[in-house]
Design a protein around this motif. Structure first.
Motif, PDB file in Angstrom:
ATOM      1  N   VAL A 567       0.688  -1.151   0.094  1.00  0.00           N
ATOM      2  CA  VAL A 567       0.054  -0.360  -0.018  1.00  0.00           C
ATOM      3  C   VAL A 567       1.220   1.222  -0.586  1.00  0.00           C
ATOM      4  O   VAL A 567       2.200   0.691   0.528  1.00  0.00           O
ATOM      5  CB  VAL A 567      -1.172  -0.179   1.715  1.00  0.00           C
ATOM      6  N   LEU A 569       1.729   5.113   1.388  1.00  0.00           N
ATOM      7  CA  LEU A 569       1.215   6.501   1.946  1.00  0.00           C
ATOM      8  C   LEU A 569       1.554   7.960   2.141  1.00  0.00           C
ATOM      9  O   LEU A 569       2.422   7.866   1.348  1.00  0.00           O
ATOM     10  CB  LEU A 569       1.468   5.178   3.973  1.00  0.00           C
ATOM     11  N   LYS A 592      -1.973  -6.823   3.966  1.00  0.00           N
ATOM     12  CA  LYS A 592      -1.305  -5.554   3.330  1.00  0.00           C
ATOM     13  C   LYS A 592      -0.483  -5.295   4.284  1.00  0.00           C
ATOM     14  O   LYS A 592       0.027  -5.119   5.117  1.00  0.00           O
ATOM     15  CB  LYS A 592      -2.582  -4.255   3.263  1.00  0.00           C
ATOM     16  N   TYR A 594       3.467  -1.909   3.546  1.00  0.00           N
ATOM     17  CA  TYR A 594       3.884  -0.676   3.429  1.00  0.00           C
ATOM     18  C   TYR A 594       5.178  -1.883   2.434  1.00  0.00           C
ATOM     19  O   TYR A 594       5.574  -2.231   3.478  1.00  0.00           O
ATOM     20  CB  TYR A 594       4.060   0.430   4.690  1.00  0.00           C
ATOM     21  N   ILE A 662      -7.299   3.590  10.569  1.00  0.00           N
ATOM     22  CA  ILE A 662      -6.536   3.826   9.418  1.00  0.00           C
ATOM     23  C   ILE A 662      -7.290   3.224   7.788  1.00  0.00           C
ATOM     24  O   ILE A 662      -5.855   2.161   7.965  1.00  0.00           O
ATOM     25  CB  ILE A 662      -6.417   5.112   9.903  1.00  0.00           C
ATOM     26  N   ASP A 663      -8.089   2.837   6.925  1.00  0.00           N
ATOM     27  CA  ASP A 663      -7.033   1.720   5.975  1.00  0.00           C
ATOM     28  C   ASP A 663      -6.847   0.540   6.708  1.00  0.00           C
ATOM     29  O   ASP A 663      -6.593  -0.264   5.871  1.00  0.00           O
ATOM     30  CB  ASP A 663      -6.187   2.724   4.962  1.00  0.00           C
ATOM     31  N   GLY A 664      -7.453   0.037   7.669  1.00  0.00           N
ATOM     32  CA  GLY A 664      -6.990  -1.430   8.346  1.00  0.00           C
ATOM     33  C   GLY A 664      -6.089  -1.573   8.161  1.00  0.00           C
ATOM     34  O   GLY A 664      -5.978  -2.673   8.788  1.00  0.00           O
TER      35      GLY A 664
END
Length: 702
Positions: A567, A569, A592, A594, A662-664
């Motif tokens: 993802v 950010l 998921k 970063y 926030i976004d899981g």
């Protein structure tokens, strides 16, 4: 061994068929069968793609298979494909999965289930050119049928149940293989030879260097090879339980003896090499469809005492027995190991790689008895919790799978055996991009994955599994041509696409069935070129090889997204790879995350591990600070986080079992005033009750 069966080439007409049968009869009547350009020893998926490639390049080829059934593990139960990044699966490997897709577009393929009921799992994945679609999940008999039809379409002769005479069955002239002879006395001459077995029997009999077991980290400058005492990945260890488990028959009493399936040997020193290989199991196919279900058999020699340990696992509250009953079409499963005591028969395969055929049959029978006995035990023993026992009673073996083997898989999952030490050795450093890989002939992308190697007793007197590893490769990686060929002087006309040249830990990722098919095709291409140019395989010009591989649809490099699970950010982001770490942290890539991965503490060494995230803020002001992590039920519910800001420190406790709001994947730690310059967030594993995840920290100006 039984008399080998020779499959007939595809017949074009009655007269042509009679000629073919006569030719086969005459050839079998001689001690030496007709020479082929390429002789492939093995019946794996790699053997099939290699043979197809040779034939399509206009050369003659024969498959000499030690097995009755073609396809190895792909047709032996592994229908839930370990594919990694599908964008790097090309060539004949991708064609196989396209054929799977074509099969499941036929209404008659859905005998016990409607296609729309199964859903779109693994179905309809477009190819890169948009013309071919693929399906990555399938039934065992479908895979075998595809392989059988493929070789028949091209008229490729297949000799089945033909075991190499490993003592004196390889004839060499210097470093050139001349012929191989099987135990029935039949000899197969060739210009080129491929060892496409999981075991590496041909390469070993030919005198090629190889290794069995784990290398010490220092051998190749690796981080995750060797003994892994104290390192806990996945959920395949006893540390996931709510309480430690005693290994003794009377809990806590060493004098009472040790429960079955637990080693009393010293596990070794972290990072040191040993002779052990990762555990094997059958990728069993089960069904819960009453119309197609055969009850689990009680195996001959069943001994309930072999499963006492799983009772203690259940008593500790574990209820993940069915978590790897992965659904394949027609109400069936590809069932894999999962949990501290599961289908992996840990410690019972160390001698398999170099064992005699008779001893290997004993080891395979032991694995079948263990695994069938486990199912019988859990489904029938009254000491098993009723909820688990009654749930398993709804399952059984499918009537329409493995019909000539009691509905049980004919292929044990040989996760690793011998590994060639070849012209080039693939290590975790190439997979993780720490070193460049020369002369790519295909790509892998699956997580570096070793199953457990041993189950031992800790110094504190508890049970622990060791050897399970899951490390991100940070995206797809290239596989070197040099890892498919022996060292110069050991085999000028031998290629090895399965028991190829890799360290234990690198092989943990490379060893996936789609990759074996890729490497089989590439090895065959090189073999044909070596014949045409009169060169040893070590001297095949890479530029020419590369051009042909690309022409045939192989994927040799990749510059797309590192992971579909990554993802993006906003704000100022400090990744875990930029954090200052103390203690032990290891990579993970589930859910998921970063960038390329995250790290976790292995749910061990509590109070010893800490991560300091430091950001440079260009200007003073108020910032919201967020902690990014991949949530899961095995995470800690009480992760201590310290935010250092202009007014001092703020201590926050984060429940990483819950998805971030926030976004899981991110949770707000609050808004704080910061001075310009360094800003810090520290994550600790002190006193935590599960895996602590560190992925990234965000600073967002308000």
């Amino acid at each position: 061994p039984t008399t080998p069966r020779v499959d007939k080439p595809a017949q074009r007409g009655r007269g042509e068929g009679m000629k073919t049968r006569l030719a086969l009869f005459l050839s079998l009547a001689t001690a030496v069968l007709a020479e082929h350009d390429v002789v492939i020893y093995g019946g794996t998926s790699a053997a099939i793609t290699a043979a197809v490639q040779v034939k399509e390049m206009g050369k003659s080829v024969i498959i000499v298979s030690p097995d009755k059934h073609l396809g190895g593990l792909t047709s032996g139960g592994l229908g839930w494909t370990d594919s990694g990044n599908k964008a790097v699966i090309g060539g004949l490997s991708r064609q196989f999965y396209h054929r799977v897709y074509q099969h499941y577009q036929k209404p008659e393929a859905w005998r016990q289930q409607k296609q729309d009921e199964y859903g779109n799992q693994g179905q309809g994945t477009p190819a890169m050119d948009g013309k071919e679609r693929t399906m990555w999940i399938f039934e065992p008999h479908v895979a075998e049928r595809i392989f059988d039809e493929w070789v028949k379409e091209l008229g490729i002769p297949v000799v089945r149940e033909a075991l190499l005479d490993r003592a004196k069955g390889v004839k060499k002239d210097g470093d050139r293989l001349v012929s191989i002879t099987t135990l029935d006395g039949k000899t197969y001459e060739g210009k080129m030879f491929l060892d496409a077995t999981y075991e590496g029997d041909l390469l070993a009999a030919a005198g090629v260097d190889y290794h069995v077991g784990r290398e010490a980290n220092r051998v190749y400058g690796e981080e995750h090879n060797g003994v892994q005492v104290g390192v806990l990945h996945h959920r395949h260890h006893f540390g996931v339980l709510k309480q430690p488990i005693s290994p003794y028959k009377i809990p806590g009493d060493p004098n009472s003896g040790v429960l079955a399936r637990i080693s009393t040997e010293n596990p070794g020193v972290k990072g040191e090499g040993d002779h052990r290989v990762q555990a094997y199991c059958f990728r069993s196919c089960y069904t819960n469809d009453p119309s197609n279900r055969v009850p689990f058999p009680k195996p001959e020699g069943y001994d309930a005492s072999q499963y006492e340990l799983i009772l203690r696992v259940f008593e500790a509250g574990w209820r993940e027995f069915f978590d790897k009953f992965d659904p394949i079409p027609n109400h069936k499963t590809d069932t894999n190991n999962h949990g501290p005591f599961s289908f992996d028969n840990i410690g019972y395969n160390y001698d398999y790689p170099e064992a005699s055929y008779e001893r290997r049959r004993e080891i395979i029978a032991e694995h079948q008895r263990y695994q069938q006995g486990l199912m019988w035990f859990v489904a029938n023993d009254p000491r098993v919790p009723a909820d688990v026992r009654e749930a398993l009673q709804k399952w059984g073996l499918p009537k329409d799978e493995f019909v000539d083997n009691g509905h049980w898989s004919h292929q044990l999952y040989i996760r690793e055996a011998r590994r060639m030490v070849g012209h080039f050795v693939m290590t975790e450093n190439e997979l993780r991009k720490k070193k460049p890989t020369p002369d790519s002939v295909g790509m892998g992308s699956y997580t570096i994955d070793s199953h457990n190697v041993q189950r031992y007793i800790t110094p504190e007197g508890y049970v622990q599994n060791e050897g399970d590893i899951g490390v991100s490769t940070n995206g797809p990686y290239a596989i070197a041509y040099g890892s498919l060929v022996p060292k110069a002087g050991q085999g000028r006309n031998l290629l090895v696409p399965v028991a190829m040249s890799a360290s234990h830990i690198a092989y943990g990722s490379i060893r996936m069935e789609p990759v074996f098919m890729i490497l089989g095709q590439s090895a065959a291409t090189a073999a044909v070129m070596a014949i045409e140019d009169g060169l040893p395989v070590q001297k095949v010009p890479y530029a020419k090889l590369r051009a042909r591989l690309l022409q045939d649809g192989q994927i040799l490099e990749y510059d797309g997204p590192i992971s579909s699970k990554s993802v993006s950010l906003d704000g100022i982001v400090v990744d875990d790879l930029k954090a200052t770490l103390t203690g032990h942290w290891q990579e993970g890539a589930a859910g998921k995350f970063y960038n390329v991965s995250y790290q976790h503490d292995g749910n061990a060494g509590k109070g010893e591990s800490q991560a300091l995230f430091r950001a440079e803020l260009a200007k003073a002001g108020r910032y919201e600070v967020r902690l990014v992590y991949a949530p899961n039920k095995n995470r800690a519910s009480n992760v201590p986080v310290t935010v250092r800001h202009a007014g001092g420190e703020a201590k926050v406790v984060v429940d990483q079992r819950e998805p971030g709001k926030i976004d899981g994947i991110a949770v707000s730690l609050g808004e704080f005033e910061f001075a310009a310059g360094a800003a810090e967030v520290t994550v600790s594993n002190a006193g935590t009750d599960g895996h602590v995840i560190i992925d990234a920290v965000q600073w967002l100006a308000k």
